[in-house]
Design an enzyme around this catalytic site. Sequence first.
Site, PDB file in Angstrom:
ATOM      1  N   CYS A   2       5.127  -1.690   4.538  1.00  0.00           N
ATOM      2  CA  CYS A   2       6.105  -2.084   5.186  1.00  0.00           C
ATOM      3  C   CYS A   2       6.168  -1.128   6.291  1.00  0.00           C
ATOM      4  O   CYS A   2       5.738  -0.015   6.466  1.00  0.00           O
ATOM      5  CB  CYS A   2       7.578  -1.987   4.438  1.00  0.00           C
ATOM      6  SG  CYS A   2       7.538  -2.963   2.903  1.00  0.00           S
ATOM      7  N   ARG A  27       0.764  -2.153   8.426  1.00  0.00           N
ATOM      8  CA  ARG A  27       1.372  -1.601   7.224  1.00  0.00           C
ATOM      9  C   ARG A  27       1.812  -2.625   6.158  1.00  0.00           C
ATOM     10  O   ARG A  27       2.043  -2.383   4.978  1.00  0.00           O
ATOM     11  CB  ARG A  27       2.495  -0.707   7.385  1.00  0.00           C
ATOM     12  CG  ARG A  27       1.857   0.793   7.962  1.00  0.00           C
ATOM     13  CD  ARG A  27       3.120   1.496   8.536  1.00  0.00           C
ATOM     14  NE  ARG A  27       2.642   2.479   8.759  1.00  0.00           N
ATOM     15  CZ  ARG A  27       2.628   3.851   7.682  1.00  0.00           C
ATOM     16  NH1 ARG A  27       3.176   3.641   6.663  1.00  0.00           N
ATOM     17  NH2 ARG A  27       2.076   5.016   7.991  1.00  0.00           N
ATOM     18  N   TRP A  75       5.837  -5.970   3.431  1.00  0.00           N
ATOM     19  CA  TRP A  75       4.657  -6.262   2.295  1.00  0.00           C
ATOM     20  C   TRP A  75       5.248  -6.222   1.044  1.00  0.00           C
ATOM     21  O   TRP A  75       5.799  -5.353   0.574  1.00  0.00           O
ATOM     22  CB  TRP A  75       3.719  -4.930   2.334  1.00  0.00           C
ATOM     23  CG  TRP A  75       2.493  -5.124   1.359  1.00  0.00           C
ATOM     24  CD1 TRP A  75       1.359  -5.903   1.701  1.00  0.00           C
ATOM     25  CD2 TRP A  75       2.171  -5.044   0.056  1.00  0.00           C
ATOM     26  NE1 TRP A  75       0.372  -5.869   0.976  1.00  0.00           N
ATOM     27  CE2 TRP A  75       0.984  -5.115  -0.338  1.00  0.00           C
ATOM     28  CE3 TRP A  75       3.028  -4.173  -0.810  1.00  0.00           C
ATOM     29  CZ2 TRP A  75       0.570  -4.847  -1.449  1.00  0.00           C
ATOM     30  CZ3 TRP A  75       2.516  -3.812  -1.843  1.00  0.00           C
ATOM     31  CH2 TRP A  75       1.303  -4.338  -2.283  1.00  0.00           C
ATOM     32  N   ASN A  99      11.644   0.784   2.906  1.00  0.00           N
ATOM     33  CA  ASN A  99      10.306   0.963   2.506  1.00  0.00           C
ATOM     34  C   ASN A  99      10.133   1.503   1.166  1.00  0.00           C
ATOM     35  O   ASN A  99      10.919   2.365   0.870  1.00  0.00           O
ATOM     36  CB  ASN A  99       9.566   1.606   3.477  1.00  0.00           C
ATOM     37  CG  ASN A  99       9.125   1.157   4.711  1.00  0.00           C
ATOM     38  OD1 ASN A  99       9.350   0.173   4.888  1.00  0.00           O
ATOM     39  ND2 ASN A  99       8.430   1.953   5.730  1.00  0.00           N
ATOM     40  N   GLY A 100       9.190   0.968   0.063  1.00  0.00           N
ATOM     41  CA  GLY A 100       9.143   1.950  -1.106  1.00  0.00           C
ATOM     42  C   GLY A 100       9.896   0.798  -2.110  1.00  0.00           C
ATOM     43  O   GLY A 100       9.952  -0.171  -1.949  1.00  0.00           O
ATOM     44  N   GLU A 483     -18.603   1.228  -1.483  1.00  0.00           N
ATOM     45  CA  GLU A 483     -17.761   1.228  -0.412  1.00  0.00           C
ATOM     46  C   GLU A 483     -18.123   0.159   0.250  1.00  0.00           C
ATOM     47  O   GLU A 483     -17.222  -0.759   1.017  1.00  0.00           O
ATOM     48  CB  GLU A 483     -17.772   2.428   0.634  1.00  0.00           C
ATOM     49  CG  GLU A 483     -17.264   2.446   1.974  1.00  0.00           C
ATOM     50  CD  GLU A 483     -15.805   2.275   1.844  1.00  0.00           C
ATOM     51  OE1 GLU A 483     -15.144   2.352   0.727  1.00  0.00           O
ATOM     52  OE2 GLU A 483     -15.150   1.923   2.834  1.00  0.00           O
ATOM     53  N   LYS A 487     -15.413  -3.093   1.137  1.00  0.00           N
ATOM     54  CA  LYS A 487     -15.269  -3.659   2.678  1.00  0.00           C
ATOM     55  C   LYS A 487     -15.612  -5.237   2.615  1.00  0.00           C
ATOM     56  O   LYS A 487     -14.799  -5.973   2.988  1.00  0.00           O
ATOM     57  CB  LYS A 487     -16.385  -3.014   3.311  1.00  0.00           C
ATOM     58  CG  LYS A 487     -16.265  -1.608   4.150  1.00  0.00           C
ATOM     59  CD  LYS A 487     -14.724  -1.439   4.693  1.00  0.00           C
ATOM     60  CE  LYS A 487     -13.665  -1.291   3.938  1.00  0.00           C
ATOM     61  NZ  LYS A 487     -13.360   0.223   3.784  1.00  0.00           N
ATOM     62  N   GLU A 490     -12.604  -7.024   0.551  1.00  0.00           N
ATOM     63  CA  GLU A 490     -11.468  -6.895   1.093  1.00  0.00           C
ATOM     64  C   GLU A 490     -11.240  -7.627   2.477  1.00  0.00           C
ATOM     65  O   GLU A 490      -9.966  -8.336   2.844  1.00  0.00           O
ATOM     66  CB  GLU A 490     -11.283  -5.520   1.518  1.00  0.00           C
ATOM     67  CG  GLU A 490     -10.742  -4.753   2.615  1.00  0.00           C
ATOM     68  CD  GLU A 490     -10.314  -3.223   2.557  1.00  0.00           C
ATOM     69  OE1 GLU A 490      -9.425  -2.704   2.517  1.00  0.00           O
ATOM     70  OE2 GLU A 490     -11.528  -2.521   2.759  1.00  0.00           O
ATOM     71  N   HIS A 506     -28.925  -3.188 -18.164  1.00  0.00           N
ATOM     72  CA  HIS A 506     -28.053  -3.108 -19.177  1.00  0.00           C
ATOM     73  C   HIS A 506     -26.723  -4.117 -19.060  1.00  0.00           C
ATOM     74  O   HIS A 506     -25.881  -4.041 -19.699  1.00  0.00           O
ATOM     75  CB  HIS A 506     -27.227  -1.830 -19.101  1.00  0.00           C
ATOM     76  CG  HIS A 506     -28.403  -0.772 -19.176  1.00  0.00           C
ATOM     77  ND1 HIS A 506     -28.950  -0.461 -20.575  1.00  0.00           N
ATOM     78  CD2 HIS A 506     -28.781   0.149 -18.314  1.00  0.00           C
ATOM     79  CE1 HIS A 506     -29.964   0.511 -20.428  1.00  0.00           C
ATOM     80  NE2 HIS A 506     -29.776   0.944 -19.115  1.00  0.00           N
ATOM     81  N   LYS A 605      -2.198  -1.313   5.001  1.00  0.00           N
ATOM     82  CA  LYS A 605      -2.439   0.192   5.206  1.00  0.00           C
ATOM     83  C   LYS A 605      -1.362   1.033   4.652  1.00  0.00           C
ATOM     84  O   LYS A 605      -0.229   0.719   4.766  1.00  0.00           O
ATOM     85  CB  LYS A 605      -2.597   0.236   6.745  1.00  0.00           C
ATOM     86  CG  LYS A 605      -3.482   1.572   6.970  1.00  0.00           C
ATOM     87  CD  LYS A 605      -4.879   1.204   7.697  1.00  0.00           C
ATOM     88  CE  LYS A 605      -5.617   2.332   7.748  1.00  0.00           C
ATOM     89  NZ  LYS A 605      -6.955   2.040   7.617  1.00  0.00           N
TER      90      LYS A 605
HETATM   91  C1  F6R Z   1     -10.017   0.209   1.981  1.00  0.00           C
HETATM   92  C2  F6R Z   1      -8.742   1.117   2.440  1.00  0.00           C
HETATM   93  C3  F6R Z   1      -7.883   1.521   0.820  1.00  0.00           C
HETATM   94  C4  F6R Z   1      -7.405   2.654   1.129  1.00  0.00           C
HETATM   95  C5  F6R Z   1      -6.616   3.546   0.042  1.00  0.00           C
HETATM   96  C6  F6R Z   1      -6.021   4.792   0.180  1.00  0.00           C
HETATM   97  O1  F6R Z   1     -10.550  -0.363   3.206  1.00  0.00           O
HETATM   98  O2  F6R Z   1      -8.319   1.422   3.513  1.00  0.00           O
HETATM   99  O3  F6R Z   1      -8.775   1.543  -0.192  1.00  0.00           O
HETATM  100  O4  F6R Z   1      -8.581   3.744   1.381  1.00  0.00           O
HETATM  101  O5  F6R Z   1      -5.527   2.552   0.037  1.00  0.00           O
HETATM  102  O6  F6R Z   1      -5.577   5.136   1.172  1.00  0.00           O
HETATM  103  P1  F6R Z   1      -5.400   6.493   1.842  1.00  0.00           P
HETATM  104  O7  F6R Z   1      -6.702   7.207   2.212  1.00  0.00           O
HETATM  105  O8  F6R Z   1      -4.498   6.364   3.140  1.00  0.00           O
HETATM  106  O9  F6R Z   1      -5.011   7.480   0.839  1.00  0.00           O
END
Ligand code: F6R
Length: 610
Positions: A2, A27, A75, A99-100, A483, A487, A490, A506, A605
């Site tokens: 948010c 966000r 969000w 927020n939160g 990773e 990516k 996501e 396995h 984010k």
């Molecule tokens: C994936 C991504 C998330 C963040 C995760 C932790 O591309 O960005 O998985 O890595 O939410 O966020 P931070 O690094 O801000 O603690």
Amino acid sequence: MCGIVGAVAQRDVAEILINGLHRLEYRGYDSAGIAVVNNKKQLQRVRSLGKVQELENTLEKQPLLGGTGIAHTRWATHGEPSENNAHPHISGNFAVVHNGIIENYEILRHRLQEKGYIFSSQTDTEVIAHLIEWEMRSSETLLDAVKKVVPQLIGAYGMAVIDSNDPEHLIAARSGSPLVIGLGIGENFLASDQLALLSVTHRFIFLEEGDVADISRRQINIYNRNGEKVERLAHNANIEADVADKGQHRHFMQKEIFEQPTALINTMEGRLNHDSIIVESIGNGINEILKNVENIQIVACGTSYNAGMVARYWFENLAGISCNVEIASEFRYRQSVLRPNSLLITLSQSGETADTLAALRLAKEKGYMSTLAICNVAGSSLVRESDFAFMTRAGVEIGVASTKAFTTQLVTMLMLVTAMGKLNGHISVEKEKLIIKALQALPKDIENALGIDEQIKILSEDFAEKHHSLFLGRGEYYPIAMEAALKLKEISYIHAETYAAGELKHGPLALIDADMPVIVIAPTNDLLEKLKSNIEEVAARGGQLYVFTDRDANFKESENIKVITMPEVNNITAPIFYTIPMQLLSYHVALIKGTDVDQPRNLAKSVTVE
Ligand code: F6R
């Protein structure tokens, strides 16, 4: 999660608020809203489902005029994304954005309903609006009412409140979710991230945990959690307004992928000598701590967790220090055993991730010898609450899918490992020189890796119709494969799994068929021959393989093995280098699939809620 923007000014603020929301949209972006007090002291509110652009479209037809206002991009946590659930929420003269999460919202809701309040949304935020309305009945000012409401709320939140009867004041409260005041001339602003306000100011005051702020055009009064009036220092932001522009790139993610050579140069600047690491650059007085560390516990989430998993190999292989890595949401609710002389390292791009912060607080209670944050945001909660902070300096990352934050985290960790190995005698002067040389060559190596963009673009067409994929690696390349899979899933919504290649037989071999692309990261190293056997196991069962490798590894193309030959790089930094083609692959697959690359569905984010 948010985004909040607020303003008290003499001019109309709707445009400033909307501009700020656009910058915060990464966000959270399922709905948005704005409330402004007009010159007749009336609250006017517009909300819309979907992105901020929808709200802006509505405002074009229905402009809001007034100098005091708040706005929000959401969000969803409590209640589906809908216009009704979008903020601001209103009770009487009061409008609130938040927020939160308010954890005790059900009890509060029940109590308020008993008092006769009627709820029009499913959100936890609406309880705040009604509580303020209730407390205002026995308070002189909005500030007093907010101060009475705050102790009733359990949870992590940041909020902004306005009162149409008293448009001179905007009240903000921070408890677990960041808020920053932007200082103007004869006008002041509020936001959950300074990025939102860069077009109007570069001077900021960061609110601290428990702070309540009374913001008016010419004055700012801040009270700490004990209700005492406090001074908080103002800082000049050293980021430019255009960081929130895509430039010539189609997406922020693409821009951030291509920024990596520069980002890595920034990460290393002032931290490396010609052929050695400058240990002091990690933190004033950290030498003594690093010398005595026997165990490392890394906690992080998502991409940052994957970076921690890579670092574990380096800590143990290069520096001989035992290292555990755990997902923060698991760590915080588990009775873990504290090993002697343990350093807790948190890894986080944002420094505001709720679980990582909670893990840090728990570790401090448990008595870790010290805490070190590896983080991209100066002034974030994680940085402020840790004993030491080693900044990654990736620059602002806006794409929800983390790219440059990951590679800069890896470089930061490799520098830390080198420093610790040097201090404990595990890394010889010669070895240190090799690592430094590899690090210094890395920005150029990454530039070369980006040169394969066109080739990957063509390759990505193979994936567009797929529903599942499997990523394989061994050693440090296992977390790099994790990773890569994160990516892809996501941003393209293709199901992607990762296995350490040795695990195939396995169980996961049963998944292999012609419809399951298998991506293998296979540069020349000690495990290559083992990995080749794993690749044969897949090929023999009709799997379609995509092998990312180098010339020396000597893979032969065949009907079901495509070989992508990468330039030669140093073994030490190769895991960082091999991240690049994986990022490009997920980006191009998402482009073909037509997904929202920068704001993938259901995500946001900076996950500031649990
Ligand atoms: C994936 C991504 C998330 C963040 C995760 C932790 O591309 O960005 O998985 O890595 O939410 O966020 P931070 O690094 O801000 O603690």
